[in-house]
Design a protein around this motif. Structure first.
Motif, PDB file in Angstrom:
ATOM      1  N   PHE A 282       0.853  -1.186   0.000  1.00 58.89           N
ATOM      2  CA  PHE A 282       0.000   0.000   0.000  1.00 58.89           C
ATOM      3  C   PHE A 282       0.884   1.230   0.000  1.00 58.89           C
ATOM      4  N   GLU A 283       0.595   2.177  -0.872  1.00 57.43           N
ATOM      5  CA  GLU A 283       1.383   3.412  -0.965  1.00 57.43           C
ATOM      6  C   GLU A 283       0.461   4.618  -0.829  1.00 57.43           C
ATOM      7  N   PRO A 284       0.047   4.947   0.386  1.00 55.36           N
ATOM      8  CA  PRO A 284      -0.826   6.103   0.598  1.00 55.36           C
ATOM      9  C   PRO A 284      -0.069   7.409   0.327  1.00 55.36           C
ATOM     10  N   LYS A 285      -0.781   8.412  -0.144  1.00 56.95           N
ATOM     11  CA  LYS A 285      -0.192   9.722  -0.428  1.00 56.95           C
ATOM     12  C   LYS A 285      -0.753  10.823   0.464  1.00 56.95           C
ATOM     13  N   THR A 286      -1.722  10.476   1.306  1.00 51.64           N
ATOM     14  CA  THR A 286      -2.351  11.438   2.202  1.00 51.64           C
ATOM     15  C   THR A 286      -2.856  10.709   3.440  1.00 51.64           C
ATOM     16  N   SER A 287      -3.031  11.436   4.507  1.00 44.82           N
ATOM     17  CA  SER A 287      -3.538  10.835   5.748  1.00 44.82           C
ATOM     18  C   SER A 287      -4.975  10.355   5.607  1.00 44.82           C
ATOM     19  N   GLN A 288      -5.613  10.741   4.508  1.00 41.66           N
ATOM     20  CA  GLN A 288      -6.994  10.309   4.274  1.00 41.66           C
ATOM     21  C   GLN A 288      -7.076   8.922   3.645  1.00 41.66           C
ATOM     22  N   GLN A 289      -5.918   8.322   3.370  1.00 38.72           N
ATOM     23  CA  GLN A 289      -5.869   6.987   2.783  1.00 38.72           C
ATOM     24  C   GLN A 289      -5.320   6.006   3.811  1.00 38.72           C
ATOM     25  N   LEU A 290      -6.090   4.942   4.089  1.00 41.71           N
ATOM     26  CA  LEU A 290      -5.742   3.981   5.130  1.00 41.71           C
ATOM     27  C   LEU A 290      -6.071   2.572   4.643  1.00 41.71           C
ATOM     28  N   ALA A 291      -5.342   1.582   5.160  1.00 38.45           N
ATOM     29  CA  ALA A 291      -5.644   0.184   4.874  1.00 38.45           C
ATOM     30  C   ALA A 291      -5.006  -0.676   5.952  1.00 38.45           C
ATOM     31  N   GLY A 292      -5.635  -1.823   6.257  1.00 32.67           N
ATOM     32  CA  GLY A 292      -5.033  -2.678   7.252  1.00 32.67           C
ATOM     33  C   GLY A 292      -5.925  -3.792   7.751  1.00 32.67           C
ATOM     34  N   LEU A 293      -5.624  -4.235   8.973  1.00 34.07           N
ATOM     35  CA  LEU A 293      -6.269  -5.373   9.630  1.00 34.07           C
ATOM     36  C   LEU A 293      -7.198  -4.843  10.713  1.00 34.07           C
ATOM     37  N   GLY A 397     -10.957  -8.884   9.957  1.00 26.80           N
ATOM     38  CA  GLY A 397     -10.828  -8.842   8.505  1.00 26.80           C
ATOM     39  C   GLY A 397      -9.898  -7.748   8.033  1.00 26.80           C
ATOM     40  N   ILE A 398     -10.059  -7.366   6.781  1.00 25.02           N
ATOM     41  CA  ILE A 398      -9.191  -6.379   6.132  1.00 25.02           C
ATOM     42  C   ILE A 398     -10.054  -5.272   5.543  1.00 25.02           C
ATOM     43  N   ALA A 399      -9.469  -4.071   5.448  1.00 25.18           N
ATOM     44  CA  ALA A 399     -10.260  -2.917   5.024  1.00 25.18           C
ATOM     45  C   ALA A 399      -9.373  -1.884   4.339  1.00 25.18           C
ATOM     46  N   CYS A 400     -10.032  -0.961   3.621  1.00 27.95           N
ATOM     47  CA  CYS A 400      -9.326   0.136   2.969  1.00 27.95           C
ATOM     48  C   CYS A 400     -10.243   1.354   2.906  1.00 27.95           C
ATOM     49  N   GLN A 401      -9.688   2.531   3.224  1.00 24.77           N
ATOM     50  CA  GLN A 401     -10.445   3.779   3.154  1.00 24.77           C
ATOM     51  C   GLN A 401      -9.674   4.800   2.326  1.00 24.77           C
ATOM     52  N   ASP A 402     -10.424   5.596   1.574  1.00 26.84           N
ATOM     53  CA  ASP A 402      -9.848   6.756   0.897  1.00 26.84           C
ATOM     54  C   ASP A 402     -10.844   7.899   1.017  1.00 26.84           C
TER      55      ASP A 402
END
Length: 421
Positions: A282-293, A397-402
């Motif tokens: 995962f290569e986020p470019k802003t604090s508004q992008q998140l991913a994980g467990l 589980g796993i998740a992703c936010q933008d």
């Protein structure tokens, strides 16, 4: 002849009864939404016309419940000339119970079992491992043995918190000379932990214990593991197993607090003690992008080990978000984020043992480092949730936010879930 649609019998937990004369009946609880009225207003009966596929004839309230209250979950049975009405009462929590009544006529009146309720955990001490017992149905097995299956919950020992949600148990029952049903393997009304079941060539004893569950998904297939569930929307709206073969790609959607579009894939926690692990790129470019467990109960209760971006630290970082009934004070503050700019593949792990929840991360496989403190896993339980009825149990589980709306994606290499002794 009066015909109605199924929605006429307002409420929930409908059940279809097939009488021995060929007629069919739908029974359902009545929900009364008027202020000052009993919302659990009884059990409605109406005949079902199988040829025309509609309900016909009068609607009759055949049983209004007992003093236990919250009468729902109706089933009808017929034996030795009696119609038996089995209902769930007392609510779905620690007062849950099974009520039995009978009548010579399907429309009643129904007399209540002399020892009602016939099954409940209410009033038992905490050594009674099966709590919240109720909402049952019965079936005749081989060798003319009868069994009752019912809802229950197993609280974490020495607490009243049920992190596994509602579960299903089985009890052995018998019909006595008075044509009433009674439990066999447990004195009184309490559910039994062990149930003896006849089988060839010898008797066996089953316990209310599951087989150890393991799941490992390396995402090499073009279909999701049956244990995974998405939240509110179909997974196909935010994920792909084909865009990068061998990986599960999630596209970032709304926050974990959103009740609309979330990018989250999770499975049930089925044991008090388990370990779950994943690996992401995962290569986020802003604090508004998140991913994980994520260890998840609902939009207000979760623990989230996430990779994001920290402008002040100057790059990709890892940290923990935590919400307990929408209180985010348990979350790690920005100063506790750990910079991981050099990491391409990031390994994430959670270990849960009863009330204890620990997160770990690794840049090199198996070089685990604990992150954050020991969290209280029991907050992800039916009984810790505020403001509504809850009985789903916890998920992992796993998740992703933008939250920027740029639809940033993350690639997960695998996901594992292993229960421990």
């Amino acid at each position: 002849m009066v015909r109605t649609c199924l929605s006429y019998l307002s409420g929930f937990d409908p059940s279809l009864f097939h009488d021995d004369d060929g007629r069919k009946w739908l029974v359902n609880m009545k929900w009364d939404n008027r202020i000052g009225k009993n919302r659990f207003a009884g059990h409605l009966l109406q005949e079902y016309d199988i040829k025309n596929k509609c309900l016909v004839g009068p609607v009759v309230n055949i049983f209004k419940g007992t003093e236990l209250g919250c009468s729902e979950g109706t089933h009808l049975y017929k034996r030795n000339g009696y119609y038996y009405l089995m209902a769930a009462e007392g609510g779905t929590s620690y007062s849950h119970a099974v009520t039995l009544a009978r009548s010579r006529s399907i429309t009643g009146p129904y007399e209540v079992h002399p020892q009602n309720p016939i099954l409940t955990s209410k009033g038992s001490d905490k050594d009674q491992f099966l709590q919240k017992s109720g909402h049952a149905s019965i079936i005749e097995g081989i060798n003319k043995e009868w069994f009752m299956v019912h809802l229950c919950a197993r609280p974490i020992p020495k607490t009243d918190r049920c992190i596994l949600g509602r579960e299903t148990a089985i009890q052995k029952v018998q019909w006595r000379e008075d044509d009433w049903l009674y439990l066999v393997d447990s004195p009184g009304k309490l559910p039994s932990w062990e149930v003896e079941i006849y089988s060839e060539p010898e008797s066996q004893c089953t316990k209310a214990i599951r087989v150890k569950t393991e799941q490992y998904d390396d995402f090499d297939n073009n279909f999701m593991d049956i244990n995974f569930q998405s939240l509110r929307i179909p997974a196909q709206m935010f994920m792909s197993l084909t865009e990068r073969p061998g990986f599960l790609r999630l596209y970032g959607k709304e926050s974990l607090g959103s009740k609309y579009t979330q990018s989250l894939i999770a499975r049930r926690q089925q044991s008090f003690s388990y370990c779950s692990e994943t690996c992401l790129q995962f290569e986020p470019k802003t604090s508004q992008q998140l991913a994980g467990l994520v260890c998840y109960y609902n939009t207000e209760n979760y623990y989230y080990l996430r990779v994001s971006y920290d402008e002040e630290l100057g790059g990709k970082c890892i940290g923990i978000l935590a919400s307990i009934n929408n209180d985010l004070s348990e979350a790690m503050i920005a100063d506790d984020n750990i910079l991981i700019n050099e990491a391409d593949r990031i390994y994430l792990k959670v270990e849960v043992h009863y009330c204890e929840l620990r997160f770990f991360y690794a840049i090199k496989k198996d070089d685990w480092k604990q992150i954050g403190k020991v969290y209280d896993a029991s907050t992800l339980s039916d009984d810790a949730i505020e403001g509504s009825s809850a009985f789903t149990g916890a998920f992992v589980g796993i998740a992703c936010q933008d939250l920027s709306g740029m639809n940033k994606h993350v690639d997960f290499d695998y996901f594992s879930y292993v229960e421990r002794e």
